[in-house]
Design a protein around this motif. Sequence first.
Motif, mmCIF file in Angstrom:
data_model
loop_
_atom_site.group_PDB
_atom_site.id
_atom_site.type_symbol
_atom_site.label_atom_id
_atom_site.label_comp_id
_atom_site.label_asym_id
_atom_site.label_seq_id
_atom_site.Cartn_x
_atom_site.Cartn_y
_atom_site.Cartn_z
ATOM 1 N N GLU A 243 35.827 38.250 31.609
ATOM 2 C CA GLU A 243 36.129 36.833 31.700
ATOM 3 C C GLU A 243 37.583 36.657 32.084
ATOM 4 O OE1 GLU A 243 35.131 34.782 28.135
ATOM 5 O OE2 GLU A 243 33.077 35.547 28.065
ATOM 6 N N VAL A 244 37.882 35.500 32.607
ATOM 7 C CA VAL A 244 39.246 35.190 33.010
ATOM 8 C C VAL A 244 40.028 34.650 31.822
ATOM 9 C CG1 VAL A 244 40.705 33.791 34.522
ATOM 10 C CG2 VAL A 244 38.534 34.691 35.369
ATOM 11 N N LEU A 245 41.163 35.241 31.564
ATOM 12 C CA LEU A 245 42.102 34.719 30.581
ATOM 13 C C LEU A 245 43.333 34.261 31.350
ATOM 14 C CD1 LEU A 245 43.009 34.207 27.666
ATOM 15 C CD2 LEU A 245 43.892 36.545 27.609
ATOM 16 N N MET A 246 43.493 32.954 31.483
ATOM 17 C CA MET A 246 44.575 32.407 32.281
ATOM 18 C C MET A 246 45.818 32.243 31.422
ATOM 19 S SD MET A 246 45.333 31.570 35.389
ATOM 20 C CE MET A 246 43.764 31.233 36.182
ATOM 21 N N SER A 247 46.820 33.052 31.696
ATOM 22 C CA SER A 247 48.109 32.925 31.030
ATOM 23 C C SER A 247 49.161 33.043 32.113
ATOM 24 C CB SER A 247 48.284 34.009 29.963
ATOM 25 O OG SER A 247 49.523 33.877 29.307
ATOM 26 N N VAL A 248 49.412 31.948 32.793
ATOM 27 C CA VAL A 248 50.229 31.856 33.999
ATOM 28 C C VAL A 248 49.494 32.511 35.165
ATOM 29 C CG1 VAL A 248 52.453 32.300 35.101
ATOM 30 C CG2 VAL A 248 52.353 31.823 32.636
ATOM 31 N N THR A 249 49.047 33.771 34.974
ATOM 32 C CA THR A 249 48.199 34.423 35.973
ATOM 33 C C THR A 249 46.838 34.745 35.346
ATOM 34 O OG1 THR A 249 49.092 36.598 35.399
ATOM 35 C CG2 THR A 249 50.159 35.415 37.195
ATOM 36 N N ALA A 250 45.896 35.149 36.190
ATOM 37 C CA ALA A 250 44.525 35.377 35.741
ATOM 38 C C ALA A 250 44.345 36.812 35.276
ATOM 39 C CB ALA A 250 43.539 35.055 36.865
ATOM 40 N N HIS A 251 44.316 37.016 33.979
ATOM 41 C CA HIS A 251 44.140 38.353 33.411
ATOM 42 C C HIS A 251 42.668 38.620 33.101
ATOM 43 C CE1 HIS A 251 48.528 38.284 31.682
ATOM 44 N NE2 HIS A 251 48.468 38.211 32.992
ATOM 45 N N THR B 94 50.042 42.353 40.355
ATOM 46 C CA THR B 94 49.464 43.587 40.887
ATOM 47 C C THR B 94 48.553 44.245 39.856
ATOM 48 O OG1 THR B 94 51.504 43.892 42.149
ATOM 49 C CG2 THR B 94 49.974 45.745 42.062
ATOM 50 N N ALA B 95 48.987 44.253 38.597
ATOM 51 C CA ALA B 95 48.139 44.812 37.544
ATOM 52 C C ALA B 95 46.828 44.045 37.451
ATOM 53 C CB ALA B 95 48.874 44.781 36.208
ATOM 54 N N GLY B 96 46.903 42.719 37.557
ATOM 55 C CA GLY B 96 45.681 41.919 37.545
ATOM 56 C C GLY B 96 44.801 42.199 38.747
ATOM 57 N N LEU C 142 41.641 49.720 31.516
ATOM 58 C CA LEU C 142 42.334 49.932 32.777
ATOM 59 C C LEU C 142 43.448 48.916 33.005
ATOM 60 C CD1 LEU C 142 42.245 51.742 35.364
ATOM 61 C CD2 LEU C 142 41.263 49.730 36.463
ATOM 62 N N HIS C 143 43.215 47.665 32.645
ATOM 63 C CA HIS C 143 44.265 46.676 32.890
ATOM 64 C C HIS C 143 45.524 47.016 32.112
ATOM 65 C CE1 HIS C 143 46.219 42.605 32.347
ATOM 66 N NE2 HIS C 143 46.214 42.763 33.645
ATOM 67 N N HIS C 144 45.378 47.499 30.904
ATOM 68 C CA HIS C 144 46.530 47.928 30.107
ATOM 69 C C HIS C 144 47.280 49.049 30.822
ATOM 70 C CE1 HIS C 144 48.968 49.354 26.771
ATOM 71 N NE2 HIS C 144 48.404 50.537 26.883
ATOM 72 N N LEU C 145 46.549 50.022 31.366
ATOM 73 C CA LEU C 145 47.195 51.141 32.056
ATOM 74 C C LEU C 145 47.876 50.694 33.341
ATOM 75 C CD1 LEU C 145 44.542 53.998 31.632
ATOM 76 C CD2 LEU C 145 46.533 53.469 30.201
ATOM 77 N N THR C 146 47.263 49.753 34.049
ATOM 78 C CA THR C 146 47.892 49.301 35.291
ATOM 79 C C THR C 146 49.125 48.446 35.009
ATOM 80 O OG1 THR C 146 46.361 47.410 35.447
ATOM 81 C CG2 THR C 146 45.771 49.419 36.637
ATOM 82 N N VAL C 147 49.140 47.719 33.905
ATOM 83 C CA VAL C 147 50.350 46.995 33.518
ATOM 84 C C VAL C 147 51.513 47.963 33.343
ATOM 85 C CG1 VAL C 147 51.444 45.728 31.615
ATOM 86 C CG2 VAL C 147 49.253 44.963 32.512
#
Length: 568
Positions: free
Chosen positions: A531-539, A365-367, A184-189
């Motif tokens: 899990e949280v992957l922090m790359s500037v924002t929390a993915h 927004t995607a996140g 879903l995160h890929h689709l929302t991006v």
Amino acid sequence: MGGHAAPRSHRSTVRGILRVHAVAGAASGSTSPPQPSRPKGKQPPRPPELPGLMHSASMTAYLATQGDLERLLLQWRQQHGPFFEFQVPGSPPVMVVADPEAIREVYEVLQYHKSPRYKDLLPILGSQSMVMSEGHTWKAQRDAFNPGFSSSFLKTALPGFISCTEHLVERLEAAAEQREVVQLHHLTVLTTLEVICKVGFGEDIDFLSAGRSGPLWTAFEGLGRHVAWFLDNVPLNWMKDLPWNVSKTQRMQQQLDSQLMAILVKRLQEMGISVDRQAAAALAGADVRTTLTTSSSSSDAECPFGDTDTGGEASAATEQMMLDSKDILMLAVKLCQKESVDGSLDLEMLLSQMKTFFAAGHDTTAGLLGWTMWYLCQHPQVERRLAAEVAAVLGSSSQPSYQQLSEMRYLNAVLKESLRVRPPVGLLARWGPEGSSLAGYDTSSKVLLVSPYVQHMDTQVWGPDAADFRPERWLEEGGPAQRVPPYSYMPFSRGPRNCIGAQFALLEAKTILAMMLQKFEFEYAGDKPEEVLMSVTAHPKFGVPLRVRRRAQPAAAAAAAAAAGAGL
């Protein structure tokens, strides 16, 4: 399962620490406006540290075994109070500020500058990005773009949000038919990228169909990965200045600039504004100020400049300008042009804001959508109540109106709670100028670190269930959420330089969630918790894999809405 954000991986957490201290190291060369002379304050408490290693050893040990940087900061805040300090070798002290009133002073009264480390992001954001500009330059940029992010303009832009979301609904229809697990995160991006292009720039790009193969996405992703590598690998950050890396950065930046410049030139010509194509081409990668002139046939220059305060009442002339403008870029061009003495436009500034909105306008927004769906899957009672509200408000309509979205109080509460438990940006840094102090503590030549996550987890403000995902807290009359200090809830930052796109992001998220939940049910399909992957924002690290099933017909769902909501 509780509402705690899942622990992030050790590697990504260490990257986050390195990024914080890279900010600290670079900040030592920053400058701020002259500040009032203050007596030097006392030193804040510091957690136990080792001689020579300072806090690096204890932080590394904690992160390797127990959690992430945000949780460590929260633990230290509980032990040492709202002001404390930590440090690693080679970097200035980092003073964590968790007192809402003190944060307000830093952001609104003193208005300390951001760290110059942000300059590493300029290839992505643009040389005149409002993220980095200061003073009158920033004010002029903000005034020009504020109307496009106001509720008045967003009401007219809602059809653009809907049309982009319909592409996502079609993709989910196919997944439901084929019993496919979607990321879903890929689709929302991809969906939010389409929204920012359509509503922001007036350009229709179906990213969901093109996937990650389109030239605009390819250019953006390539440059983003290149820049992020140096941010994530701080000990090797110096390598970005090697001639071959500088050349590579410039080449990749030009690829992105050329894609966005083509959109900008097209939109300007549609407005009757002539463009020097050679100058526009030279601007991709060059520090040039290009003047554009308006042709005599254009009527856009007659639009007067009005009130541009987001959230305030715009003048009648500005309201009409909003109605006449198809997208945020067009509206900003009209306002910039009228404000200019000779009617000229700064093409480089416009390109920089396009780059900023393209990069930042979709990511958070995607996140937010990804994390919200994760929480809904973990709290089925919340999902049922939310789906019931959507069904009751929309009925058989497949396209929500602005009024209908405004009526969805529980949807609003769900999004506010998701932003509270998992704020998109975990750490915000300012620089304390030489000789400064705050709340009696010495802040001279220190990084002042604010963690929205720490603010959102304060049990003294939010109650003993602060760590739980519980949207109902936002609907309880007289409850803690109704009397929270402004700087105890700051998912979009606060103060004069809060996120310009906050209303845009919330309307976008409401539209997408309402249209998804009206038609589909979702089940988390991952092997382990997100899990949280922090790359500037929390993915979301695993992309929020979901199984998709068609929901009962809207009419049938609406008939059951009262029963579903009454018991919750």
